[in-house]
Write a protein that holds these residues in place. Structure first.
Motif, short mmCIF file in Angstrom:
data_model
loop_
_atom_site.label_atom_id
_atom_site.label_comp_id
_atom_site.label_asym_id
_atom_site.label_seq_id
_atom_site.Cartn_x
_atom_site.Cartn_y
_atom_site.Cartn_z
N LYS A 299 -5.30 5.02 51.49
CA LYS A 299 -6.19 6.16 50.58
C LYS A 299 -5.10 6.85 49.78
CE LYS A 299 -9.40 9.82 50.95
NZ LYS A 299 -8.50 10.92 50.03
N ASP B 182 -4.77 7.26 45.54
CA ASP B 182 -4.77 8.59 44.95
C ASP B 182 -3.51 8.56 44.03
OD1 ASP B 182 -7.21 9.22 45.91
OD2 ASP B 182 -6.01 10.58 47.47
N LYS C 183 -4.20 6.39 40.94
CA LYS C 183 -4.90 7.13 39.95
C LYS C 183 -4.44 8.23 39.19
CE LYS C 183 -9.22 6.29 42.96
NZ LYS C 183 -10.15 6.92 43.98
#
Length: 461
Positions: free
Chosen positions: A363, A367, A370
């Motif tokens: 995760k 992130d 992104k």
């Protein structure tokens, strides 16, 4: 940073405090080398490789000792030699190297020590003699057996079973020379056609469990920090290791922390040859599996990290394809993976320090992607064992790229001319060469897959 690990022995997550921070010691049960490692064999390798990396990061690479053994004396090996007509030494040498090559393809670091059982026979004999002298083992009809009743108060603590319950439900060899059905073999006689070593009890070979106890003692001492393996080894293998090690060396506690990874399934079912869903790591890498496409080792590793090690893992083709696409998308970032840093962002080391929370790690990586934090993302990936070599090796040369682009332009021309048969045939040929073509509004773009074979392009006109 404080590391917390779930200890099977205490059944809770605990703060990890090494016996000696200058020499953090870990032992993980390795393979029996008679064939290729299947996908389930690879999961503990990746799990404890991640832990090894975390320990090296936290305490320093020179202050961590990691031992993983090779079982190279076993009835499965003997049977493989008999059926193949090859020597045992030839088989174990070949399959040991297979294992090392396949695990390297998954990005696993080699442990500090990789002892072979046959290298430690004298140490096993010495430990068995000591157990007999202390009243914890006995000789019977050429065998030496561990006397479970001599350790009855403690036997079963790891797996949470009583001796009486284990006797009632266990599938054990009930031999007439056993004092207790749960007693297990430390040494057994060998016939002339089987491997054997001279001992006080005649020519024979060790039982399975004694090898890990002897090697762990010789390489890590009577007490060490972490013992790991799949949860299928918890009983009887790890239970028996504890019994014989603590009885032989009562001054120590053997392993302080016990860690076990859960098992692996394939498409929601137990992996088995009868179901046709059994495959080795090499099958995946070479494309010889039901999916039919080559799965880079890093993709296997990425899929593994998506499930916490203490939860059952389900390997699916869909998950593997998604993992490959995600990694490839990251590797396509501008100037990606060109740095040398392997310093993870703090959130990643914190997630790993929380009982190897690898789903949280993925995760965090997403992130970073992104946020276009390419430097931090690439450094964190390197720390986790991802180099991208498989992807960068697939990037076509300028000459090959021009050749592919020419064929793709020809594909567009066929479609403009409504020559769909020719277009379909060319697209199929490109796919067979490992070139994936995506078309939108009359314009096509290409990318290469793990099956990319430039030589096949030469056959296309």
């Amino acid at each position: 940073m404080t590391i917390k690990l779930h200890n099977t022995k205490t059944r809770k997550k605990e703060v990890f405090a090494p016996i000696d921070p200058d020499n953090v010691r870990m032992y993980v049960c390795g393979p029996t080398v008679y064939d290729r490692a299947h996908l389930g064999n690879a999961r503990p390798v990746v799990v404890f490789d991640v832990l090894y990396r975390l320990l090296r990061y936290t305490y320093g690479a020179d202050h961590v000792t990691y031992v993983r053994n090779f079982t190279d004396v076993d009835d499965k090996i003997n049977a493989r030699a008999a059926e193949s007509g090859r020597s045992i030494g030839e088989i174990t040498a070949e399959t040991t190297q297979w294992f090392l090559d396949d695990m390297a393809a998954l990005g696993a670091l080699e442990p500090n020590h990789m002892p072979r059982a046959t290298q430690f026979i004298p140490q096993m004999v010495t430990m068995i003699e000591d157990l007999i002298a202390k009243g914890h083992a006995y000789e019977a009809e050429g065998h030496v057996l561990f006397a479970v009743d001599s350790w009855r108060e403690h036997y079963g603590n790891l797996s949470g079973r009583s001796v009486d319950d284990m006797i009632a439900g266990a599938r054990v060899e009930v031999a007439p020379y056993k004092k207790n059905p749960m007693d297990f073999v430390l040494w057994k006689p060998s016939s002339p056609d089987l491997p054997g070593w001279e001992s006080p009890w005649g020519r024979g070979r060790p039982g399975w469990h004694i090898e890990c106890s002897a090697m762990a003692y010789e390489l890590l001492g009577e007490s060490f920090d972490i013992h790991g393996g799949g949860n299928d080894l918890m009983f009887p293998h790890h239970e028996n290791e504890i019994a014989q090690s603590c009885c032989a060396h009562p001054e120590g506690e053997f392993a302080k922390v016990w860690m076990h990874n859960e098992m692996l399934q394939v498409e929601g079912k137990k992996m088995s040859k009868s179901l046709g869903n059994f495959f080795t790591v090499r099958d995946l890498i070479d494309g010889n599996w039901s999916g039919g496409w080559k799965v880079p080792g890093e993709v296997i590793r990425f899929v593994f990290l998506g499930t916490h090690y203490r939860k059952p893992m389900d390997w699916t083709e869909t998950t593997a394809k998604s993992a490959m696409e995600e990694l490839a998308r990251w590797y396509r970032f501008p100037d990606f993976m060109k740095g040398n840093s392997s310093e993870p962002v703090k959130d990643i080391s914190a997630a790993l320090s929380d009982d190897l929370n690898t789903p949280e790690v993925l995760k965090i990586l997403r992130d970073l992607a992104k946020l276009h934090a390419y430097e931090e993302l690439s450094a964190s990936l390197r720390f986790l064992g991802f180099t991208g070599k498989w992807f960068f090796d697939l990037i076509p040369s300028e000459e090959v790229s021009r050749r592919i682009q020419s064929l793709v332009s020809e594909l567009d021309r066929f479609r403009e001319e409504k020559n769909y048969a020719a277009a379909d045939e060319l697209r199929a040929q490109l796919t067979a060469a490992g070139v994936q073509v995506r078309s939108s509004k009359g314009i096509s773009e290409f990318s290469v897959t793990s099956d990319f074979a430039p030589s096949k392009l030469e056959e296309l006109q």
